[in-house]
Write an enzyme that holds these catalytic residues in place. Structure first.
Site, PDB file in Angstrom:
ATOM      1  CB  ALA A 161     -17.488   0.529   4.339  1.00 44.50           C
TER       2      ALA A 161
ATOM      3  CD  GLU B 126      -2.429   1.438   2.678  1.00 48.46           C
ATOM      4  OE1 GLU B 126      -3.441   0.760   2.929  1.00 48.46           O
ATOM      5  OE2 GLU B 126      -1.949   2.265   3.480  1.00 48.46           O
TER       6      GLU B 126
ATOM      7  NE  ARG C 193     -16.605   5.674   9.291  1.00 48.13           N
ATOM      8  CZ  ARG C 193     -16.572   5.675  10.602  1.00 48.13           C
ATOM      9  NH1 ARG C 193     -17.655   5.349  11.291  1.00 48.13           N
ATOM     10  NH2 ARG C 193     -15.458   5.987  11.251  1.00 48.13           N
TER      11      ARG C 193
ATOM     12  CG  HIS D 246     -13.804   0.514  13.404  1.00 49.73           C
ATOM     13  ND1 HIS D 246     -14.652   1.477  13.884  1.00 49.73           N
ATOM     14  CD2 HIS D 246     -12.963   1.148  12.547  1.00 49.73           C
ATOM     15  CE1 HIS D 246     -14.362   2.645  13.320  1.00 49.73           C
ATOM     16  NE2 HIS D 246     -13.337   2.467  12.503  1.00 49.73           N
TER      17      HIS D 246
ATOM     18  CB  THR E 299      -4.076   5.660   1.086  1.00 43.67           C
ATOM     19  OG1 THR E 299      -2.977   6.533   0.815  1.00 43.67           O
ATOM     20  CG2 THR E 299      -3.561   4.396   1.745  1.00 43.67           C
TER      21      THR E 299
HETATM   22  P1  FAD Z   1     -17.339   0.614   8.232  1.00 42.64           P
HETATM   23  O1  FAD Z   1     -17.310  -0.774   7.757  1.00 42.64           O
HETATM   24  O2  FAD Z   1     -18.433   1.499   7.741  1.00 42.64           O
HETATM   25  O3  FAD Z   1     -17.361   0.567   9.821  1.00 42.64           O
HETATM   26  C1  FAD Z   1     -17.216   1.773  10.600  1.00 42.64           C
HETATM   27  C2  FAD Z   1     -17.753   1.540  12.004  1.00 42.64           C
HETATM   28  O4  FAD Z   1     -19.175   1.440  11.958  1.00 42.64           O
HETATM   29  C3  FAD Z   1     -17.283   0.243  12.662  1.00 42.64           C
HETATM   30  O5  FAD Z   1     -17.165   0.484  14.035  1.00 42.64           O
HETATM   31  C4  FAD Z   1     -18.400  -0.736  12.382  1.00 42.64           C
HETATM   32  O6  FAD Z   1     -18.445  -1.761  13.344  1.00 42.64           O
HETATM   33  C5  FAD Z   1     -19.611   0.183  12.458  1.00 42.64           C
HETATM   34  N1  FAD Z   1     -20.723  -0.211  11.591  1.00 42.64           N
HETATM   35  C6  FAD Z   1     -20.651  -0.755  10.359  1.00 42.64           C
HETATM   36  N2  FAD Z   1     -21.886  -0.931   9.852  1.00 42.64           N
HETATM   37  C7  FAD Z   1     -22.759  -0.455  10.782  1.00 42.64           C
HETATM   38  C8  FAD Z   1     -24.164  -0.328  10.860  1.00 42.64           C
HETATM   39  N3  FAD Z   1     -24.950  -0.748   9.861  1.00 42.64           N
HETATM   40  N4  FAD Z   1     -24.715   0.225  11.989  1.00 42.64           N
HETATM   41  C9  FAD Z   1     -23.917   0.643  13.011  1.00 42.64           C
HETATM   42  N5  FAD Z   1     -22.567   0.547  12.984  1.00 42.64           N
HETATM   43  C10 FAD Z   1     -22.005   0.015  11.897  1.00 42.64           C
HETATM   44  N6  FAD Z   1      -9.123   5.705   5.585  1.00 42.64           N
HETATM   45  C11 FAD Z   1      -9.010   6.676   4.657  1.00 42.64           C
HETATM   46  O7  FAD Z   1      -9.511   7.781   4.879  1.00 42.64           O
HETATM   47  N7  FAD Z   1      -8.366   6.470   3.458  1.00 42.64           N
HETATM   48  C12 FAD Z   1      -7.812   5.270   3.156  1.00 42.64           C
HETATM   49  O8  FAD Z   1      -7.234   5.116   2.071  1.00 42.64           O
HETATM   50  C13 FAD Z   1      -7.914   4.199   4.095  1.00 42.64           C
HETATM   51  N8  FAD Z   1      -7.414   2.968   3.823  1.00 42.64           N
HETATM   52  C14 FAD Z   1      -7.592   1.950   4.725  1.00 42.64           C
HETATM   53  C15 FAD Z   1      -7.151   0.651   4.400  1.00 42.64           C
HETATM   54  C16 FAD Z   1      -7.323  -0.393   5.296  1.00 42.64           C
HETATM   55  C17 FAD Z   1      -6.866  -1.796   4.929  1.00 42.64           C
HETATM   56  C18 FAD Z   1      -7.931  -0.160   6.571  1.00 42.64           C
HETATM   57  C19 FAD Z   1      -8.091  -1.288   7.563  1.00 42.64           C
HETATM   58  C20 FAD Z   1      -8.381   1.111   6.899  1.00 42.64           C
HETATM   59  C21 FAD Z   1      -8.228   2.184   5.986  1.00 42.64           C
HETATM   60  N9  FAD Z   1      -8.697   3.471   6.268  1.00 42.64           N
HETATM   61  C22 FAD Z   1      -8.586   4.473   5.340  1.00 42.64           C
HETATM   62  C23 FAD Z   1      -9.290   3.770   7.570  1.00 42.64           C
HETATM   63  C24 FAD Z   1     -10.817   3.523   7.589  1.00 42.64           C
HETATM   64  O9  FAD Z   1     -11.440   4.426   6.723  1.00 42.64           O
HETATM   65  C25 FAD Z   1     -11.279   3.718   9.031  1.00 42.64           C
HETATM   66  O10 FAD Z   1     -10.812   2.667   9.831  1.00 42.64           O
HETATM   67  C26 FAD Z   1     -12.757   3.966   9.239  1.00 42.64           C
HETATM   68  O11 FAD Z   1     -12.934   4.462  10.577  1.00 42.64           O
HETATM   69  C27 FAD Z   1     -13.638   2.746   9.092  1.00 42.64           C
HETATM   70  O12 FAD Z   1     -13.723   2.332   7.806  1.00 42.64           O
HETATM   71  P2  FAD Z   1     -14.521   0.986   7.429  1.00 42.64           P
HETATM   72  O13 FAD Z   1     -14.546   0.916   5.975  1.00 42.64           O
HETATM   73  O14 FAD Z   1     -13.998  -0.158   8.207  1.00 42.64           O
HETATM   74  O15 FAD Z   1     -15.982   1.399   7.975  1.00 42.64           O
END
Ligand code: FAD
Length: 317
Positions: A144, A18, A124, A183, A49
């Protein structure tokens, strides 16, 4: 080629990286300089990213402060296209919900499709520094999961305009994030994995994990996922600790633990050079153990430090 097909075809653990877009004003050359030393290990894919806007206060004549929006690291899409063109390797842009309306997301995905990009990591995004928690863009996605649904719909030829007929389906392979130490916002691991399962059921085909320094946490996470009927490939994400400061910085920023053995070793280091050596050795041991346990791919968060990643890859691949 779709990332899941690359993983399926491979008989051994693959190598991937990455990278971050350079700070605004730097040339694409700085990206090439960080990838070149790693090409010898034949990365299966390169993630790029996405960094959303930040707000800063600028002092103006008369002493008042103006709130200004800046994006320090633009260029994700252009970098992906440049990497695919120069190295003939799959580039995976990170797509985030934060700061985008659904329509802007759709338009970005159309651009990526035209560029021949077939893999995306749907996230997200974190809250911006000036906000206490994540605030979705008006007309944008909250989770997400909603982004995965939108991309899956486009893969079926369903765009936002319901009246659009005979739209060409996209063909994206969608990845999502998973958290071996859960998370930080989620009340417990069980619920976090249930939400992860929703992303898989909505069409995500693989998971990349947050960094971890204790492989047991990864193996436990994989088990919980499998127990919850998540059967897609789970790719471990690895970060090499490269300075003494990271001992406190990484847990703060990424909400992860650093094992006591590694912490003690780093604390005993006289300087960052020594800490980097310890970090590299730790990551080599982690990587070898993960390969022994037949993970599909080792994904390294280079964070601009290709020298440390190269040292690990040389010892492992
Ligand atoms: P989600 O899957 O939406 O989850 C977010 C939170 O909401 C979690 O606590 C989950 O348990 C909760 N949740 C999910 N669905 C629901 C629902 N229906 N109701 C209630 N709660 C719910 N960030 C950047 O800005 N740019 C990047 O390029 C980037 N790259 C990343 C790459 C990797 C491999 C990882 C692991 C993280 C990366 N991040 C990046 C950080 C990421 O955006 C954050 O960790 C963010 O806070 C959560 O993203 P997510 O996609 O896991 O969110």
């Amino acid at each position: 080629m779709k990332l899941v097909d690359i993983l399926k075809e491979s008989k051994k653990t693959l190598f991937s990286i990455e990278i971050l877009p350079p700070l605004k004003g730097k040339s694409i050359q700085s990206i090439y300089e960080s990838i070149d030393p790693l090409m010898e290990f034949k990365p299966a894919f390169v993630d790029v990213t996405y960094h959303r806007e930040e707000y800063v206060y600028k002092k103006r004549p008369g002493g008042y402060l103006e709130k200004v929006s800046i994006r320090k690291r633009p260029g994700t899409v252009g970098i992906c296209a440049a990497i695919m063109n120069k190295y003939n390797v799959e580039a995976v842009p990170h797509i985030i919900c934060g700061g985008f309306t659904k329509e802007e997301t759709e338009n970005a995905l159309i651009d990526l499709n035209f560029l021949g990009i077939q893999n995306v990591l749907a996230l997200r995004g974190d809250s911006i520094k000036t906000e206490p928690s994540f605030i979705p863009e008006p007309g944008g996605h909250s989770y997400a999961l909603d982004l995965v649904k939108q991309i899956s719909n486009m893969n079926k030829g369903i765009y936002l305009d319901e009246e659009m007929k005979d739209a060409t389906p996209t063909n994206y392979c969608i990845g999502v994030a998973g958290y071996p130490e859960k998370h930080f916002e989620c009340p417990n691991m069980e619920l976090d994995v249930l939400f992860l399962k929703q992303k898989i059921d909505a069409g995500a085909e693989y998971i990349v994990t947050q960094m971890f320094f204790d492989n047991k946490k990864f193996y436990d996470f994989v088990k919980i996922c499998r127990d919850h009927d998540i059967h897609v490939p789970i790719i471990p994400g690895l970060k090499i600790l490269t300075s003494k400061k990271q001992l406190t910085l990484l847990p703060k920023v990424f909400h992860i633990d650093i094992p006591i053995e590694l912490s003690k070793e780093v604390m005993n280091c006289k300087n960052d050079e020594e800490a980097k050596k310890v970090g590299i050795e730790w990551c080599i041991a982690q990587s070898k153990d993960l390969i022994k346990n037949q993970v599909p791919c080792l994904h390294y968060y280079t964070m601009g430090n290709s020298e440390a990643t190269r040292a690990v890859a040389k010892a492992v691949f």
